[in-house]
Scaffold this motif. Sequence first.
Motif, short mmCIF file in Angstrom:
data_model
loop_
_atom_site.label_atom_id
_atom_site.label_comp_id
_atom_site.label_asym_id
_atom_site.label_seq_id
_atom_site.Cartn_x
_atom_site.Cartn_y
_atom_site.Cartn_z
N MET A 167 57.46 51.81 44.02
CA MET A 167 58.13 51.85 42.72
C MET A 167 58.37 50.42 42.23
N SER A 168 58.24 50.27 40.94
CA SER A 168 58.53 48.99 40.30
C SER A 168 59.60 49.21 39.25
N LYS A 169 60.53 48.28 39.14
CA LYS A 169 61.57 48.36 38.12
C LYS A 169 61.01 47.79 36.82
N ILE A 170 61.10 48.59 35.78
CA ILE A 170 60.68 48.17 34.45
C ILE A 170 61.90 48.26 33.55
N THR A 171 62.12 47.21 32.75
CA THR A 171 63.22 47.21 31.80
C THR A 171 62.66 47.41 30.40
N TYR A 172 63.13 48.48 29.75
CA TYR A 172 62.77 48.79 28.37
C TYR A 172 63.99 48.44 27.53
N ILE A 173 63.81 47.61 26.52
CA ILE A 173 64.91 47.23 25.64
C ILE A 173 64.67 47.83 24.27
N GLU A 174 65.57 48.70 23.85
CA GLU A 174 65.47 49.32 22.53
C GLU A 174 65.68 48.25 21.46
N TYR A 175 65.25 48.55 20.24
CA TYR A 175 65.39 47.62 19.12
C TYR A 175 66.85 47.17 18.94
N GLY A 176 67.80 48.04 19.12
CA GLY A 176 69.21 47.69 18.97
C GLY A 176 69.80 46.93 20.14
N GLY A 177 69.02 46.74 21.22
CA GLY A 177 69.48 45.96 22.36
C GLY A 177 69.83 46.75 23.60
N ARG A 178 69.90 48.07 23.49
CA ARG A 178 70.24 48.89 24.66
C ARG A 178 69.11 48.80 25.69
N GLN A 179 69.49 48.55 26.94
CA GLN A 179 68.51 48.40 28.00
C GLN A 179 68.45 49.63 28.90
N HIS A 180 67.25 49.94 29.34
CA HIS A 180 67.01 51.02 30.29
C HIS A 180 66.21 50.41 31.43
N VAL A 181 66.79 50.34 32.60
CA VAL A 181 66.08 49.84 33.78
C VAL A 181 65.73 51.05 34.62
#
Length: 107
Positions: free
Chosen positions: A1-15
Motif C-alpha cells: 500500500m502507498s499513501k496518496i494525499t488528495y487535496i480538494e480545491y477548497g483545501g480539504r485533504q484526504h490521505v
Amino acid sequence: MSKITYIEYGGRQHVVDVTEGLTVMEGARDNSIPGIVADCGGACACSTCHVYVDPAWVDRLPAKEIMEEDMLDFAYKVDPVRSRLTCQIKVTEELDGLIVQIPEKQI
C-alpha cells in the motif's frame, strides 16, 4: 500500500492507502474522493480525473504518454508541468507519499 494525499480545491485533504498496481484514479474512486469524476472509467478517453501533481513529485512520475497529453488539451486550467490524468499514474511503492491537488472543476 502507498499513501496518496488528495487535496480538494477548497483545501480539504484526504490521505488514503492505495494498493500498488491500481491507478491514482482508482484509489480516488475506491475511497470516494470528491472532485475526481473519471467518466471514462480510466480509459484515458476524457479528462475528468485531471489533477495537479505536487511540484516535489513532478520529476518522480513516469513521463506523460502522447494519449495523456492529447486528453489534457480538454482539461480545465491545465498547468503544462503539473497537470496529469490520475488514470495514467500507476501506484507503486515509489509513489508512497504522492500529493495531488484537484482542480476547481472538471470539464
